[in-house]
Design a protein around this motif. Structure first.
Motif, PDB file in Angstrom:
ATOM      1  N   ALA A  34       0.816  -1.213   0.000  1.00 56.89           N
ATOM      2  CA  ALA A  34       0.000   0.000   0.000  1.00 56.89           C
ATOM      3  C   ALA A  34       0.847   1.259   0.000  1.00 56.89           C
ATOM      4  O   ALA A  34       1.971   1.283   0.498  1.00 56.89           O
ATOM      5  CB  ALA A  34      -0.914  -0.004   1.224  1.00 56.89           C
ATOM      6  N   GLU A  35       0.316   2.290  -0.581  1.00 58.53           N
ATOM      7  CA  GLU A  35       0.808   3.665  -0.544  1.00 58.53           C
ATOM      8  C   GLU A  35       1.971   3.963  -1.492  1.00 58.53           C
ATOM      9  O   GLU A  35       2.450   5.093  -1.517  1.00 58.53           O
ATOM     10  CB  GLU A  35       1.197   4.085   0.886  1.00 58.53           C
ATOM     11  N   ARG A  36       2.419   2.986  -2.289  1.00 58.76           N
ATOM     12  CA  ARG A  36       3.498   3.331  -3.222  1.00 58.76           C
ATOM     13  C   ARG A  36       3.572   2.454  -4.462  1.00 58.76           C
ATOM     14  O   ARG A  36       4.416   2.672  -5.322  1.00 58.76           O
ATOM     15  CB  ARG A  36       4.856   3.335  -2.522  1.00 58.76           C
ATOM     16  N   MET A  37       2.717   1.476  -4.654  1.00 55.25           N
ATOM     17  CA  MET A  37       2.774   0.630  -5.839  1.00 55.25           C
ATOM     18  C   MET A  37       1.780   1.105  -6.891  1.00 55.25           C
ATOM     19  O   MET A  37       0.649   1.475  -6.578  1.00 55.25           O
ATOM     20  CB  MET A  37       2.479  -0.836  -5.485  1.00 55.25           C
ATOM     21  N   LYS A  38       2.201   1.082  -8.144  1.00 54.01           N
ATOM     22  CA  LYS A  38       1.307   1.441  -9.237  1.00 54.01           C
ATOM     23  C   LYS A  38       0.114   0.488  -9.266  1.00 54.01           C
ATOM     24  O   LYS A  38       0.261  -0.725  -9.110  1.00 54.01           O
ATOM     25  CB  LYS A  38       2.036   1.351 -10.577  1.00 54.01           C
ATOM     26  N   LEU A  39      -1.068   1.041  -9.481  1.00 60.59           N
ATOM     27  CA  LEU A  39      -2.264   0.211  -9.554  1.00 60.59           C
ATOM     28  C   LEU A  39      -2.167  -0.796 -10.689  1.00 60.59           C
ATOM     29  O   LEU A  39      -2.540  -1.955 -10.537  1.00 60.59           O
ATOM     30  CB  LEU A  39      -3.496   1.099  -9.732  1.00 60.59           C
ATOM     31  N   SER A  40      -1.650  -0.383 -11.825  1.00 63.54           N
ATOM     32  CA  SER A  40      -1.538  -1.286 -12.977  1.00 63.54           C
ATOM     33  C   SER A  40      -0.630  -2.471 -12.667  1.00 63.54           C
ATOM     34  O   SER A  40      -0.937  -3.617 -13.020  1.00 63.54           O
ATOM     35  CB  SER A  40      -1.007  -0.530 -14.192  1.00 63.54           C
ATOM     36  N   SER A  41       0.480  -2.217 -11.995  1.00 62.97           N
ATOM     37  CA  SER A  41       1.399  -3.295 -11.637  1.00 62.97           C
ATOM     38  C   SER A  41       0.771  -4.247 -10.638  1.00 62.97           C
ATOM     39  O   SER A  41       0.925  -5.468 -10.738  1.00 62.97           O
ATOM     40  CB  SER A  41       2.696  -2.715 -11.059  1.00 62.97           C
ATOM     41  N   TYR A  42       0.053  -3.678  -9.663  1.00 60.48           N
ATOM     42  CA  TYR A  42      -0.625  -4.531  -8.680  1.00 60.48           C
ATOM     43  C   TYR A  42      -1.659  -5.425  -9.363  1.00 60.48           C
ATOM     44  O   TYR A  42      -1.767  -6.619  -9.043  1.00 60.48           O
ATOM     45  CB  TYR A  42      -1.306  -3.675  -7.607  1.00 60.48           C
TER      46      TYR A  42
END
Length: 459
Positions: free
Chosen positions: A134-142
């Motif tokens: 949470a708080e620093r990963m790109k949504l697309s990568s997740y």
């Protein structure tokens, strides 16, 4: 109108004959009851995703709340589709010992209810990663990682243990998923965080800064939702409305979670001189994860002991991961699902009333449990590591520094979950809608600079 409807119903009753009705047998009644129980349990497990969303958003900062919510709702949606298309076939198709080779898109599968129950489990495994990154990963990568988890990585583990694969043939016991679901998700989270790195301001030299969540009551609501849903998570794993088994499963689930709460509260009092609320809330989840593998195989007293130990090792696990390994897990998911998942799986080898070491069964089952845990850690680490490495090399997995400081709500979604009052700014003319970074950056710096004697985390 009422007369017409009544006439139709009356005429239908005369036309109806037993020729058109399936015969009612004890077997058909039992099948109906079993199916209804599995569907109720599946709905309870689905509702757990609301709990994950509340816990993760409550125990992280306000500026990332929308991003957390989007990740959770997209996880269950994408996960269900991927599990339908590919995951179920890999997990429960015809076995070659390592993965299934049939049943893709449910071709040739008759038990749709079983698929539904297993689909919400697959999404549960994937969403464990959400809180840790949470708080620093790109949504697309997740989301790409979620697709890989639900479509391939998790189903392979599930096949090894629940689908007739090689680990199950050793006699491995994991009734509801301490290893299959929770450890797999936690290992995936750990590897992802290693590639991702810590949040800005978390570590300064040798110091470890606590970054408080913005809404602990919201997180507490999430814990209660998860506890509630866990009765379906464990109880539904009976796969039948068994009146002799389900009460035992529900009871051990309740008692272990309670033991986790009591132990984490008391141990945090000893360790930190005060009862830590976030750790105590996590204690419930640690006790639940700990009992999940052996919930049908241990006594009620055994369940309490498992929960008590889970509550203690949870506290030390969070501190070890945070302070010693310096792995930044904002919600403590790795400790809750990983450390307690390992403990719960190994605890079966000790407290299984039929073959456990405590009951004179020797250490053979404990050895089998250890082999299963080791195999799952190796596979998940390798698969997730390779996946994240490719994602990172292809386009990066972390948001830009400015986006992290401003918050992922605006950076990823162009909106905010909360309206920040301009009275908090140094200039009353500034609005937070323009998100020029001033206010949110100050709030971020305020949270990251608050040093406490002990690092506190939550799920």
């Amino acid at each position: 109108m009422k007369k017409k409807v009544g006439s139709i119903i009356l005429a239908g009753s005369f036309l109806s004959t037993t020729t058109f009705a399936a015969p009612v047998t004890p077997e058909s009644v039992q099948l109906s009851v079993d199916t209804m129980w599995i569907m109720i349990a599946a709905i309870l497990v689905f509702f757990m995703h609301a709990g994950f969303a509340m816990v993760e958003s409550g125990f992280t900062r306000a500026k990332n709340s929308l991003n957390i919510l989007m990740k959770n709702i997209l996880t269950i949606s994408l996960g269900s589709i991927l599990y339908f298309l590919v995951g179920y076939g890999i997990m429960f198709g015809n076995s070659n010992g390592f993965f299934g080779t049939s049943g893709f898109a449910l071709q040739g599968v008759d038990d749709i209810g079983f698929f539904v129950f297993q689909a919400v489990f697959a999404a549960t495994c994937a969403t464990i990663i959400s809180g840790a990154v949470a708080e620093r990963m790109k949504l697309s990568s997740y989301l790409l990682l979620t697709i890989l988890m639900t479509g391939a990585i998790y189903p392979v583990v599930g096949h090894w243990i629940w689908g007739g694969g090689w680990i199950s043939e050793l006699g491995f016991v994991d009734f509801a998923g301490s290893t299959v679901v929770h450890l797999t998700g936690a290992v995936g989270a750990f590897i992802a965080v290693l590639f991702l790195g810590a949040r800005i301001g978390k570590y300064n030299g040798k110091s470890v800064n606590a970054i408080p969540g913005h809404n602990i009551p919201l997180g507490a609501l999430g814990v209660f939702i998860l506890w509630f849903g866990w009765f379906g998570f464990n109880g539904g794993s009976s796969l039948a409305a068994d009146p002799s088994l389900i009460p035992i499963v529900i009871s051990t689930t309740l008692l272990s979670a309670s033991g986790g709460v009591v132990a984490s509260a008391l141990y945090s009092r000893i360790r930190f001189k005060k009862i830590d609320p976030s750790i105590t809330l996590n204690g419930a989840l640690g006790g639940l994860v700990g009992i999940t593998a052996g919930t049908a195989n241990v006594s009620l007293f055994g369940a309490i002991i498992i929960g008590l130990i889970a509550g203690v090792i949870l506290v030390e696990g969070i501190r070890f991961i945070d302070v010693v390994l310096r792995v930044d897990d904002p919600v403590g998911a790795i400790a809750v699902h990983g450390v307690c998942g390992i403990w719960g799986t190994l605890a079966v080898g000790l407290f299984d009333t039929a073959n456990g070491a405590v009951y004179g069964g020797g250490f053979e089952l404990l050895g089998v449990q250890a082999i299963g845990v080791g195999a799952v850690i190796l596979w998940t680490s390798a698969a997730v590591g390779a996946s994240v490495f490719v994602l990172k090399s292809a386009g990066g997995i972390r948001v830009e520094r400015e986006e992290e400081l401003a918050g992922l709500d605006y950076a990823e979604h162009g909106s905010n979950a909360y309206e920040f009052k301009e009275s908090l700014t140094s200039s009353s003319s500034k609005q937070t809608d323009n998100v020029n970074g001033d206010l949110v950056e100050r709030l971020n710096q305020l949270g990251s600079s608050m040093k406490k004697p002990k690092a506190r985390k939550s799920i």
